[in-house]
Design a protein around this motif. Structure first.
Motif, PDB file in Angstrom:
ATOM      1  N   LEU A 152       0.823  -1.215   0.000  1.00 30.69           N
ATOM      2  CA  LEU A 152       0.000   0.000   0.000  1.00 30.69           C
ATOM      3  C   LEU A 152       0.857   1.265   0.000  1.00 30.69           C
ATOM      4  O   LEU A 152       0.525   2.247  -0.655  1.00 30.69           O
ATOM      5  N   LYS A 153       1.972   1.232   0.734  1.00 30.07           N
ATOM      6  CA  LYS A 153       2.874   2.394   0.762  1.00 30.07           C
ATOM      7  C   LYS A 153       3.390   2.681  -0.641  1.00 30.07           C
ATOM      8  O   LYS A 153       3.359   3.816  -1.108  1.00 30.07           O
ATOM      9  N   ASN A 154       3.845   1.642  -1.332  1.00 32.80           N
ATOM     10  CA  ASN A 154       4.397   1.833  -2.664  1.00 32.80           C
ATOM     11  C   ASN A 154       3.317   2.214  -3.665  1.00 32.80           C
ATOM     12  O   ASN A 154       3.534   3.082  -4.518  1.00 32.80           O
ATOM     13  N   ALA A 155       2.151   1.589  -3.563  1.00 36.45           N
ATOM     14  CA  ALA A 155       1.043   1.938  -4.460  1.00 36.45           C
ATOM     15  C   ALA A 155       0.578   3.370  -4.197  1.00 36.45           C
ATOM     16  O   ALA A 155       0.266   4.112  -5.136  1.00 36.45           O
ATOM     17  N   GLY A 156       0.543   3.760  -2.924  1.00 32.48           N
ATOM     18  CA  GLY A 156       0.158   5.136  -2.585  1.00 32.48           C
ATOM     19  C   GLY A 156       1.140   6.152  -3.128  1.00 32.48           C
ATOM     20  O   GLY A 156       0.753   7.208  -3.637  1.00 32.48           O
ATOM     21  N   SER A 157       2.416   5.843  -3.038  1.00 35.43           N
ATOM     22  CA  SER A 157       3.435   6.734  -3.574  1.00 35.43           C
ATOM     23  C   SER A 157       3.272   6.881  -5.087  1.00 35.43           C
ATOM     24  O   SER A 157       3.355   7.986  -5.631  1.00 35.43           O
ATOM     25  N   ALA A 158       3.019   5.767  -5.765  1.00 30.80           N
ATOM     26  CA  ALA A 158       2.813   5.816  -7.217  1.00 30.80           C
ATOM     27  C   ALA A 158       1.549   6.602  -7.558  1.00 30.80           C
ATOM     28  O   ALA A 158       1.527   7.374  -8.527  1.00 30.80           O
ATOM     29  N   ALA A 159       0.491   6.430  -6.753  1.00 30.82           N
ATOM     30  CA  ALA A 159      -0.750   7.167  -6.998  1.00 30.82           C
ATOM     31  C   ALA A 159      -0.538   8.673  -6.817  1.00 30.82           C
ATOM     32  O   ALA A 159      -1.042   9.473  -7.606  1.00 30.82           O
ATOM     33  N   ILE A 160       0.222   9.049  -5.818  1.00 34.52           N
ATOM     34  CA  ILE A 160       0.519  10.472  -5.617  1.00 34.52           C
ATOM     35  C   ILE A 160       1.324  11.010  -6.786  1.00 34.52           C
ATOM     36  O   ILE A 160       1.097  12.126  -7.256  1.00 34.52           O
ATOM     37  N   PHE A 161       2.257  10.205  -7.297  1.00 32.56           N
ATOM     38  CA  PHE A 161       3.028  10.626  -8.468  1.00 32.56           C
ATOM     39  C   PHE A 161       2.097  10.850  -9.660  1.00 32.56           C
ATOM     40  O   PHE A 161       2.223  11.852 -10.372  1.00 32.56           O
ATOM     41  N   VAL A 162       1.162   9.937  -9.893  1.00 32.19           N
ATOM     42  CA  VAL A 162       0.220  10.089 -11.008  1.00 32.19           C
ATOM     43  C   VAL A 162      -0.625  11.349 -10.819  1.00 32.19           C
ATOM     44  O   VAL A 162      -0.847  12.105 -11.775  1.00 32.19           O
ATOM     45  N   LEU A 163      -1.062  11.588  -9.594  1.00 27.14           N
ATOM     46  CA  LEU A 163      -1.867  12.791  -9.339  1.00 27.14           C
ATOM     47  C   LEU A 163      -1.074  14.066  -9.605  1.00 27.14           C
ATOM     48  O   LEU A 163      -1.560  14.986 -10.248  1.00 27.14           O
ATOM     49  N   THR A 164       0.157  14.122  -9.101  1.00 29.70           N
ATOM     50  CA  THR A 164       0.944  15.344  -9.258  1.00 29.70           C
ATOM     51  C   THR A 164       1.584  15.459 -10.637  1.00 29.70           C
ATOM     52  O   THR A 164       1.800  16.564 -11.117  1.00 29.70           O
ATOM     53  N   GLY A 165       1.886  14.327 -11.262  1.00 31.05           N
ATOM     54  CA  GLY A 165       2.564  14.363 -12.558  1.00 31.05           C
ATOM     55  C   GLY A 165       1.632  14.401 -13.753  1.00 31.05           C
ATOM     56  O   GLY A 165       2.028  14.847 -14.831  1.00 31.05           O
ATOM     57  N   PHE A 166       0.392  13.943 -13.578  1.00 29.93           N
ATOM     58  CA  PHE A 166      -0.528  13.874 -14.708  1.00 29.93           C
ATOM     59  C   PHE A 166      -1.861  14.573 -14.444  1.00 29.93           C
ATOM     60  O   PHE A 166      -2.264  15.446 -15.190  1.00 29.93           O
ATOM     61  N   VAL A 167      -2.555  14.156 -13.383  1.00 28.03           N
ATOM     62  CA  VAL A 167      -3.906  14.652 -13.143  1.00 28.03           C
ATOM     63  C   VAL A 167      -3.906  16.149 -12.861  1.00 28.03           C
ATOM     64  O   VAL A 167      -4.650  16.905 -13.504  1.00 28.03           O
ATOM     65  N   TYR A 168      -3.094  16.612 -11.933  1.00 31.54           N
ATOM     66  CA  TYR A 168      -3.070  18.036 -11.603  1.00 31.54           C
ATOM     67  C   TYR A 168      -2.663  18.898 -12.799  1.00 31.54           C
ATOM     68  O   TYR A 168      -3.364  19.862 -13.118  1.00 31.54           O
ATOM     69  N   PRO A 169      -1.556  18.578 -13.499  1.00 30.61           N
ATOM     70  CA  PRO A 169      -1.210  19.424 -14.655  1.00 30.61           C
ATOM     71  C   PRO A 169      -2.310  19.465 -15.717  1.00 30.61           C
ATOM     72  O   PRO A 169      -2.563  20.510 -16.302  1.00 30.61           O
ATOM     73  N   LEU A 170      -2.981  18.336 -15.952  1.00 29.96           N
ATOM     74  CA  LEU A 170      -4.061  18.338 -16.943  1.00 29.96           C
ATOM     75  C   LEU A 170      -5.279  19.113 -16.453  1.00 29.96           C
ATOM     76  O   LEU A 170      -6.000  19.706 -17.240  1.00 29.96           O
ATOM     77  N   ALA A 171      -5.514  19.103 -15.148  1.00 24.03           N
ATOM     78  CA  ALA A 171      -6.638  19.871 -14.592  1.00 24.03           C
ATOM     79  C   ALA A 171      -6.365  21.365 -14.667  1.00 24.03           C
ATOM     80  O   ALA A 171      -7.270  22.157 -14.915  1.00 24.03           O
ATOM     81  N   VAL A 172      -5.120  21.775 -14.464  1.00 21.39           N
ATOM     82  CA  VAL A 172      -4.755  23.186 -14.471  1.00 21.39           C
ATOM     83  C   VAL A 172      -4.653  23.723 -15.896  1.00 21.39           C
ATOM     84  O   VAL A 172      -5.104  24.829 -16.187  1.00 21.39           O
ATOM     85  N   ALA A 173      -4.054  22.964 -16.764  1.00 18.76           N
ATOM     86  CA  ALA A 173      -3.856  23.398 -18.154  1.00 18.76           C
ATOM     87  C   ALA A 173      -4.208  22.242 -19.078  1.00 18.76           C
ATOM     88  O   ALA A 173      -3.331  21.491 -19.515  1.00 18.76           O
ATOM     89  N   PRO A 174      -5.509  22.071 -19.345  1.00 15.75           N
ATOM     90  CA  PRO A 174      -5.914  20.945 -20.182  1.00 15.75           C
ATOM     91  C   PRO A 174      -5.182  20.958 -21.527  1.00 15.75           C
ATOM     92  O   PRO A 174      -5.025  21.993 -22.165  1.00 15.75           O
ATOM     93  N   ALA A 175      -4.716  19.819 -21.895  1.00 19.82           N
ATOM     94  CA  ALA A 175      -4.018  19.665 -23.163  1.00 19.82           C
ATOM     95  C   ALA A 175      -4.699  18.546 -23.944  1.00 19.82           C
ATOM     96  O   ALA A 175      -5.434  17.738 -23.390  1.00 19.82           O
TER      97      ALA A 175
END
Length: 172
Positions: free
Chosen positions: A11-34
């Motif tokens: 769960l720790k490793n999956a959570g870390s990966a999920a946070i990476f996806v949120l900060t690396g993909f979801v947030y940037p796409l939400a702020v500046a849709p491409a």
């Protein structure tokens, strides 16, 4: 009876990966849709999740003696399965990440620009050199090499774009 998140290593490793996806993909796409295809986004996430987890396991390898000495011992991949198994897990995850991205490149889901990221698992594999006992310096070096690759990638794609070259090249 309470457990630390680090003790639930999957769960720790999956959570870390999920946070990476949120900060690396979801947030940037939400702020500046491409305009990004679903297939491209899925392929990049499928590449980065196992790749990111390899960093977590490498850092756990660095901390294995302290995690074993804790009372009770902190279950991480290296503690629960042994350092050699943890290295095999890292190698398997690097292979999964690489094959996923190479397959996406071959199928045309991502272009050559994203395919350049295949250098990162190769560099990580070379940097760790199958070590079952990476030091803090090894882990710091691995982190800075990864950051350097990212800067090189971003600067290179910016220079490519400034030169007026095609935004991307797709093999299919």
């Amino acid at each position: 009876g309470r457990r630390r998140l680090k003790e639930l290593y999957f769960l720790k490793n999956a959570g870390s990966a999920a946070i990476f996806v949120l900060t690396g993909f979801v947030y940037p796409l939400a702020v500046a849709p491409a305009i990004v295809s679903t297939g491209s986004l899925a392929a990049l996430i499928a590449f980065f999740v196992p790749f990111e987890i390899t960093y977590e396991i490498a850092y756990d390898l660095r901390d294995v003696e302290g995690d074993r000495a804790a009372s009770p011992p902190i279950a991480t991949y290296p503690v629960a399965h042994g350092p050699e198994a943890a290295v095999r897990i890292i190698h398997a995850l690097l292979a999964i990440a690489s094959l996923t991205l190479a397959g996406a490149l071959g199928l045309g889901a991502v272009g050559v620009r994203e395919g350049l990221m295949l250098a990162a698992p190769a560099v990580q594999l070379t940097t760790l050199r199958s070590r079952t006992d990476p030091s803090s310096e090894d882990c710091t070096r691995l982190t800075w090499i990864g950051a350097g690759l990212l800067v090189f990638y971003l600067a290179g794609t910016a220079a490519w774009s400034t030169a007026g070259l095609p935004e991307n090249i797709f093999l299919r």
